[in-house]
Design a protein around this motif. Structure first.
Motif, PDB file in Angstrom:
ATOM      1  N   GLU A 115       0.878  -1.265   0.046  1.00 22.21           N
ATOM      2  CA  GLU A 115      -0.051   0.024   0.013  1.00 22.21           C
ATOM      3  C   GLU A 115       0.827   1.215  -0.021  1.00 22.21           C
ATOM      4  OE1 GLU A 115      -2.787  -0.374   3.255  1.00 22.21           O
ATOM      5  OE2 GLU A 115      -3.304  -2.195   2.653  1.00 22.21           O
ATOM      6  N   VAL A 116       2.052   1.199   0.287  1.00 20.81           N
ATOM      7  CA  VAL A 116       3.153   2.142   0.402  1.00 20.81           C
ATOM      8  C   VAL A 116       4.486   1.590   0.196  1.00 20.81           C
ATOM      9  CG1 VAL A 116       1.829   3.833   2.188  1.00 20.81           C
ATOM     10  CG2 VAL A 116       3.385   2.203   3.164  1.00 20.81           C
ATOM     11  N   SER A 117       5.331   2.487  -0.133  1.00 17.53           N
ATOM     12  CA  SER A 117       6.791   2.223  -0.585  1.00 17.53           C
ATOM     13  C   SER A 117       7.679   3.025   0.570  1.00 17.53           C
ATOM     14  CB  SER A 117       6.849   2.204  -1.989  1.00 17.53           C
ATOM     15  OG  SER A 117       6.955   3.551  -2.562  1.00 17.53           O
ATOM     16  N   LEU A 118       8.860   2.132   0.534  1.00 21.02           N
ATOM     17  CA  LEU A 118      10.067   3.198   1.405  1.00 21.02           C
ATOM     18  C   LEU A 118      11.212   2.813   0.705  1.00 21.02           C
ATOM     19  CD1 LEU A 118      11.019   4.432   4.017  1.00 21.02           C
ATOM     20  CD2 LEU A 118      11.159   2.385   5.084  1.00 21.02           C
ATOM     21  N   GLN A 119      11.511   3.763  -0.155  1.00 19.57           N
ATOM     22  CA  GLN A 119      12.561   3.569  -1.062  1.00 19.57           C
ATOM     23  C   GLN A 119      13.573   4.745  -0.832  1.00 19.57           C
ATOM     24  OE1 GLN A 119      13.339   1.185  -3.024  1.00 19.57           O
ATOM     25  NE2 GLN A 119      11.567   0.035  -3.653  1.00 19.57           N
ATOM     26  N   ALA A 120      13.091   5.857  -0.136  1.00 18.43           N
ATOM     27  CA  ALA A 120      13.989   6.938  -0.259  1.00 18.43           C
ATOM     28  C   ALA A 120      14.521   7.293   1.068  1.00 18.43           C
ATOM     29  CB  ALA A 120      13.098   8.209  -0.050  1.00 18.43           C
ATOM     30  N   PHE A 121      16.233   7.241   1.139  1.00 21.45           N
ATOM     31  CA  PHE A 121      16.978   7.191   2.253  1.00 21.45           C
ATOM     32  C   PHE A 121      17.766   8.713   2.087  1.00 21.45           C
ATOM     33  CE2 PHE A 121      20.637   4.616   4.313  1.00 21.45           C
ATOM     34  CZ  PHE A 121      20.036   4.820   5.724  1.00 21.45           C
ATOM     35  N   GLY A 122      17.182   9.717   2.980  1.00 19.88           N
ATOM     36  CA  GLY A 122      17.984  10.780   2.795  1.00 19.88           C
ATOM     37  C   GLY A 122      18.954  11.007   3.754  1.00 19.88           C
ATOM     38  N   VAL A 123      20.147  11.006   3.527  1.00 19.40           N
ATOM     39  CA  VAL A 123      21.453  10.906   4.327  1.00 19.40           C
ATOM     40  C   VAL A 123      22.533  11.783   3.656  1.00 19.40           C
ATOM     41  CG1 VAL A 123      23.336   9.693   5.106  1.00 19.40           C
ATOM     42  CG2 VAL A 123      21.111   8.587   5.162  1.00 19.40           C
ATOM     43  N   THR A 124      22.843  11.718   2.440  1.00 15.45           N
ATOM     44  CA  THR A 124      24.222  12.359   1.677  1.00 15.45           C
ATOM     45  C   THR A 124      23.555  13.554   1.353  1.00 15.45           C
ATOM     46  OG1 THR A 124      24.691  10.067   0.650  1.00 15.45           O
ATOM     47  CG2 THR A 124      25.682  12.165  -0.195  1.00 15.45           C
ATOM     48  N   GLU A 125      24.522  14.569   1.486  1.00 15.87           N
ATOM     49  CA  GLU A 125      24.476  16.144   1.278  1.00 15.87           C
ATOM     50  C   GLU A 125      25.562  16.369   0.103  1.00 15.87           C
ATOM     51  OE1 GLU A 125      23.865  18.181   4.857  1.00 15.87           O
ATOM     52  OE2 GLU A 125      22.241  17.267   5.303  1.00 15.87           O
ATOM     53  N   PRO A 126      25.561  17.768  -0.507  1.00 17.59           N
ATOM     54  CA  PRO A 126      26.431  18.072  -1.624  1.00 17.59           C
ATOM     55  C   PRO A 126      27.797  18.459  -0.919  1.00 17.59           C
ATOM     56  CG  PRO A 126      24.196  19.113  -1.881  1.00 17.59           C
ATOM     57  CD  PRO A 126      24.036  18.458  -0.621  1.00 17.59           C
ATOM     58  N   GLU A 127      27.803  18.839   0.481  1.00 19.31           N
ATOM     59  CA  GLU A 127      29.107  19.453   0.955  1.00 19.31           C
ATOM     60  C   GLU A 127      29.479  18.350   1.798  1.00 19.31           C
ATOM     61  OE1 GLU A 127      30.458  22.400   0.246  1.00 19.31           O
ATOM     62  OE2 GLU A 127      28.859  22.815  -0.935  1.00 19.31           O
ATOM     63  N   ALA A 128      28.902  17.389   2.345  1.00 16.11           N
ATOM     64  CA  ALA A 128      29.249  16.523   3.170  1.00 16.11           C
ATOM     65  C   ALA A 128      29.875  15.054   2.455  1.00 16.11           C
ATOM     66  CB  ALA A 128      28.200  15.906   4.064  1.00 16.11           C
ATOM     67  N   GLY A 129      29.229  14.709   1.387  1.00 20.80           N
ATOM     68  CA  GLY A 129      29.428  13.493   0.814  1.00 20.80           C
ATOM     69  C   GLY A 129      29.611  12.251   1.745  1.00 20.80           C
ATOM     70  N   SER A 130      30.584  11.562   1.771  1.00 19.70           N
ATOM     71  CA  SER A 130      30.510  10.481   2.643  1.00 19.70           C
ATOM     72  C   SER A 130      31.024  10.751   4.089  1.00 19.70           C
ATOM     73  CB  SER A 130      31.930   9.462   2.004  1.00 19.70           C
ATOM     74  OG  SER A 130      31.587   9.036   0.727  1.00 19.70           O
ATOM     75  N   GLU A 131      31.054  12.098   4.380  1.00 15.38           N
ATOM     76  CA  GLU A 131      31.533  12.790   5.660  1.00 15.38           C
ATOM     77  C   GLU A 131      30.186  12.702   6.338  1.00 15.38           C
ATOM     78  OE1 GLU A 131      34.202  15.658   8.241  1.00 15.38           O
ATOM     79  OE2 GLU A 131      34.040  15.706   5.896  1.00 15.38           O
ATOM     80  N   THR A 132      29.515  11.557   6.644  1.00 17.25           N
ATOM     81  CA  THR A 132      27.987  11.730   7.256  1.00 17.25           C
ATOM     82  C   THR A 132      27.884  12.892   8.438  1.00 17.25           C
ATOM     83  OG1 THR A 132      27.584   9.722   6.204  1.00 17.25           O
ATOM     84  CG2 THR A 132      26.084  10.550   7.909  1.00 17.25           C
ATOM     85  N   THR A 133      29.019  12.598   9.172  1.00 18.80           N
ATOM     86  CA  THR A 133      28.822  13.395  10.536  1.00 18.80           C
ATOM     87  C   THR A 133      28.700  14.798  10.327  1.00 18.80           C
ATOM     88  OG1 THR A 133      31.336  13.165  10.821  1.00 18.80           O
ATOM     89  CG2 THR A 133      29.856  11.605  11.636  1.00 18.80           C
ATOM     90  N   SER A 134      29.123  15.301   9.115  1.00 21.28           N
ATOM     91  CA  SER A 134      29.294  16.756   8.754  1.00 21.28           C
ATOM     92  C   SER A 134      27.960  17.280   7.991  1.00 21.28           C
ATOM     93  CB  SER A 134      30.514  17.303   8.108  1.00 21.28           C
ATOM     94  OG  SER A 134      30.539  16.695   6.900  1.00 21.28           O
ATOM     95  N   ILE A 135      26.947  16.576   8.152  1.00 17.26           N
ATOM     96  CA  ILE A 135      25.823  16.955   7.518  1.00 17.26           C
ATOM     97  C   ILE A 135      25.068  18.178   8.034  1.00 17.26           C
ATOM     98  CG2 ILE A 135      25.122  14.716   6.489  1.00 17.26           C
ATOM     99  CD1 ILE A 135      23.019  14.697   8.654  1.00 17.26           C
ATOM    100  N   ARG A 136      24.611  19.124   7.288  1.00 18.82           N
ATOM    101  CA  ARG A 136      23.965  20.191   7.860  1.00 18.82           C
ATOM    102  C   ARG A 136      22.514  20.438   7.943  1.00 18.82           C
ATOM    103  NH1 ARG A 136      27.781  24.493   4.291  1.00 18.82           N
ATOM    104  NH2 ARG A 136      29.783  23.717   5.053  1.00 18.82           N
TER     105      ARG A 136
END
Length: 389
Positions: A115-136
């Motif tokens: 009935e619903v889908s869960l496909q979206a995983f919002g983690v990466t940001e343009p400035e942070a990239g793989s450095e997840t701990t620096s997300i803004r």
């Protein structure tokens, strides 16, 4: 989908391949460059394969991650592109292990029923990239709601998802207890009752080399309910690690499937194609690269199973999951290159599907984490070498 014993992977392979054969490589070709495989995903959902990791008490298949990995491997081995649906599997780890019972009751039965889908995983940001701990991207509490502002990128399938799991900063970095603190996870609905995106949310497609349906997402005072918070506020980075390890293991299985697709095609062609009076496979210049790719693929597969078994046992598997992804993505690319060389000019012809699959599998040397970062992780965590990042 009837319940499968986790050891009965052959049954899973047979049934998934039967479903994939209904579509064939012509179907995947017809979707180029950027159409979403709506019919295929709907069929997977109807047969219960996308709810494989959801426990039976919520209407799912109750499979282990090992069992789920077989589903994605088989889609890839058939010539399909499992990236269209894999997020609903790997994201599940965060919800299953850290979500409240109320959140599970609210969403899991609907996900299991399609009935619903869960496909979206919002983690990466343009400035942070793989450095997840620096997300803004920030989530600020406002009464009985959270107010979100920021931007995410490479949020694949967001336009085809009803729900999103989002990682956002709830405590400024300089006020957090440690480098991994101050981040929180949220699960919320992307659309209102009218089917339109919730106010303040903008999703824009990103054109890429392969058909991946990826996007950038903008949050401009997006308001979500207070009970969207998953787990403990400020512990979000640790909460998503379960999803990240699951993602790496499932991606490694997809790469194994890609490698099998390549080597099956290459072996058949090398046996059939005759030049100078004999099959080209009799030439070591053709045979040896394929044999080397096969050996490396088999070795990568062993690490994939090791990582999956540790994950299913609830044991630490960060190193194994990362190594599995790295080894499998390298092996599938090697198999693809050898297959392209085996076919010569025909390897570039769209009708042979090799160029398409080569584009698809190349992604996984840089996503969901760059293989160089895997090496840095292994050097530090497994060998005790100085930290490089």
């Amino acid at each position: 989908m009837k319940h499968h014993d986790d050891t009965d992977f052959d049954v899973i392979r047979t049934e998934v391949r039967r479903l994939c054969d209904k579509y064939g490589n012509e179907y995947w070709r017809s979707l180029e460059p950027d159409k979403y495989p709506t019919e295929f995903v709907a069929d997977l959902t109807t047969h219960g394969w996308l709810s494989a990791l959801i426990p039976e008490e919520y209407g799912g298949g109750g499979l282990s991650l090992s069992g789920a990995s077989v589903i994605l491997e088989e889609i890839a081995a058939s010539g399909g592109n499992p990236s269209a649906c894999h997020a609903q599997m790997y994201i599940m780890g965060t919800l299953l292990r850290h979500g409240s019972e109320e959140q599970k009751q609210r969403y899991l039965p609907k996900l299991a029923a399609g009935e619903v889908s869960l496909q979206a995983f919002g983690v990466t940001e343009p400035e942070a990239g793989s450095e997840t701990t620096s997300i803004r991207t920030k989530a600020e509490r406002d009464g009985d709601t959270w107010r979100i502002n920021g931007q995410k990128i490479w949020t694949s399938r967001a336009l085809h998802s009803d729900l999103m799991i989002l990682l956002a900063r709830t405590t400024p970095a300089d006020e957090a207890d440690d480098r991994l603190g101050g981040l929180s996870v949220f699960l919320f609905e992307l659309r209102g009752d009218d089917g339109e995106l919730i106010p303040g949310l903008t999703i824009k497609p990103i054109e890429t080399w392969m058909n991946h349906n990826t996007t950038e997402v903008f949050f401009d005072d997006v308001v979500i309910p207070a009970d969207s918070l998953v787990g403990t506020e400020g512990k979000g980075f640790r909460h998503i690690l379960d999803g990240m390890n699951a993602e790496r293991i499932l991606i490694s299985a997809e790469c194994i499937g890609d490698g099998k697709f390549f080597l099956e095609r290459a072996s058949a062609y090398a046996n059939e194609r005759k030049v100078f009076g004999k099959p080209i496979g009799a030439n070591q210049g053709v045979a040896f690269p394929l044999a080397q790719a096969y050996a490396n693929l088999q070795a990568a597969d062993l690490m994939r199973w090791r990582a999956a078994e540790l994950f299913d046992a609830g044991q630490s598997c960060g190193a194994e999951a990362n190594m599995a992804k790295m080894l499998a993505s390298n092996a599938s690319w090697e198999a693809g290159n050898a297959t392209l060389n085996t076919h010569g000019g025909f390897g570039f012809a769209v009708e042979y599907d090799i160029e398409r699959k080569l584009r698809e599998t190349r992604l996984y040397q840089v996503a969901p984490i760059n293989n160089n970062l895997v090496l840095a992780f292994v050097a530090q965590q497994c060998l005790g070498l100085p930290k490089s990042y």
